[in-house]
Motif scaffolding. Structure first.
Motif, PDB file in Angstrom:
ATOM      1  N   MET A   1      32.632  -8.453  81.248  1.00 23.79           N
ATOM      2  CA  MET A   1      31.627  -7.407  81.205  1.00 23.79           C
ATOM      3  C   MET A   1      30.660  -7.610  82.372  1.00 23.79           C
ATOM      4  O   MET A   1      30.208  -8.720  82.623  1.00 23.79           O
ATOM      5  N   ASP A   2      30.337  -6.514  83.031  1.00 21.50           N
ATOM      6  CA  ASP A   2      29.405  -6.633  84.144  1.00 21.50           C
ATOM      7  C   ASP A   2      27.965  -6.670  83.622  1.00 21.50           C
ATOM      8  O   ASP A   2      27.682  -6.270  82.495  1.00 21.50           O
ATOM      9  N   LYS A   3      27.063  -7.152  84.435  1.00 28.53           N
ATOM     10  CA  LYS A   3      25.681  -7.360  84.022  1.00 28.53           C
ATOM     11  C   LYS A   3      24.942  -6.053  83.756  1.00 28.53           C
ATOM     12  O   LYS A   3      24.051  -5.995  82.916  1.00 28.53           O
ATOM     13  N   LYS A   4      25.312  -4.990  84.445  1.00 28.36           N
ATOM     14  CA  LYS A   4      24.680  -3.685  84.210  1.00 28.36           C
ATOM     15  C   LYS A   4      25.011  -3.187  82.803  1.00 28.36           C
ATOM     16  O   LYS A   4      24.124  -2.707  82.076  1.00 28.36           O
ATOM     17  N   THR A   5      26.260  -3.312  82.395  1.00 26.99           N
ATOM     18  CA  THR A   5      26.670  -2.921  81.043  1.00 26.99           C
ATOM     19  C   THR A   5      25.946  -3.774  80.008  1.00 26.99           C
ATOM     20  O   THR A   5      25.468  -3.266  78.992  1.00 26.99           O
ATOM     21  N   LEU A   6      25.857  -5.063  80.284  1.00 28.40           N
ATOM     22  CA  LEU A   6      25.151  -5.974  79.380  1.00 28.40           C
ATOM     23  C   LEU A   6      23.682  -5.573  79.260  1.00 28.40           C
ATOM     24  O   LEU A   6      23.121  -5.543  78.162  1.00 28.40           O
ATOM     25  N   PHE A   7      23.067  -5.236  80.379  1.00 30.45           N
ATOM     26  CA  PHE A   7      21.672  -4.795  80.366  1.00 30.45           C
ATOM     27  C   PHE A   7      21.512  -3.523  79.530  1.00 30.45           C
ATOM     28  O   PHE A   7      20.580  -3.409  78.725  1.00 30.45           O
ATOM     29  N   ASN A   8      22.396  -2.551  79.699  1.00 32.79           N
ATOM     30  CA  ASN A   8      22.318  -1.309  78.921  1.00 32.79           C
ATOM     31  C   ASN A   8      22.452  -1.587  77.426  1.00 32.79           C
ATOM     32  O   ASN A   8      21.784  -0.947  76.616  1.00 32.79           O
ATOM     33  N   LYS A   9      23.307  -2.549  77.073  1.00 43.58           N
ATOM     34  CA  LYS A   9      23.433  -2.933  75.660  1.00 43.58           C
ATOM     35  C   LYS A   9      22.139  -3.582  75.163  1.00 43.58           C
ATOM     36  O   LYS A   9      21.734  -3.360  74.026  1.00 43.58           O
ATOM     37  N   LEU A  10      21.503  -4.367  76.023  1.00 45.53           N
ATOM     38  CA  LEU A  10      20.227  -4.985  75.658  1.00 45.53           C
ATOM     39  C   LEU A  10      19.171  -3.920  75.387  1.00 45.53           C
ATOM     40  O   LEU A  10      18.430  -4.004  74.406  1.00 45.53           O
ATOM     41  N   VAL A  11      19.100  -2.915  76.256  1.00 52.01           N
ATOM     42  CA  VAL A  11      18.128  -1.836  76.073  1.00 52.01           C
ATOM     43  C   VAL A  11      18.380  -1.120  74.749  1.00 52.01           C
ATOM     44  O   VAL A  11      17.448  -0.873  73.970  1.00 52.01           O
TER      45      VAL A  11
END
Length: 142
Positions: free
Chosen positions: A1-11
């Motif tokens: 998983m890329d970090k942008k996708t991970l960030f969106n999941k965090l949001v």
């Protein structure tokens, strides 16, 4: 998983946390305190003793506003101020016995709502939720 996708999941996750926190804590505070004062007491209940500046940082409040709210909570007998024995200028804040009682009652209501939310969770689900919370606490919310 890329970090942008991970960030969106965090949001999305933090948004859900705020919504569920609101649902679990809705109407649990005493009418004698403001919502801001409740948040301060809630923070104290899990982190005490703390300094006024730690409260200010955690609650995203200016120091003058924090001082004003702490004064009001002290006048209501919900908190105690303790001076550092080595540096009398430094003080710590903790719940008073009355404040502890108020927060125990609030947490009892929150616990009832939480138990209702997880009433249909299997043993495996509960174990996974506990593991996920442990991982989040140690890896992200440290």
């Amino acid at each position: 998983m890329d970090k942008k996708t991970l960030f969106n999941k965090l949001v999305a996750f933090t948004t859900s946390v705020h919504r569920v926190t609101y649902e679990l804590t809705k109407d649990v505070k005493s009418d004698s305190i403001s919502q801001i004062q409740y948040h301060i007491l809630e923070y104290l209940a899990v982190s005490q003793p703390v300094t006024p500046s730690e409260i200010s940082d955690c609650q995203n409040m200016s120091m003058p506003n924090t001082s004003r709210e702490l004064r009001k909570l002290h006048e209501k007998g919900l908190i105690e101020k303790i001076h550092d024995t080595d540096d009398r200028r430094k003080q710590y804040i903790r719940l008073s016995i009355v404040g502890e009682t108020m927060m125990k009652e609030a947490f009892a209501s929150i616990e009832t709502r939480f138990l209702h939310r997880i009433q249909n969770a299997s043993k495996k689900d509960l174990e996974e939720i506990e593991l996920a919370l442990d991982i989040l606490q140690t890896k992200l919310f440290y």
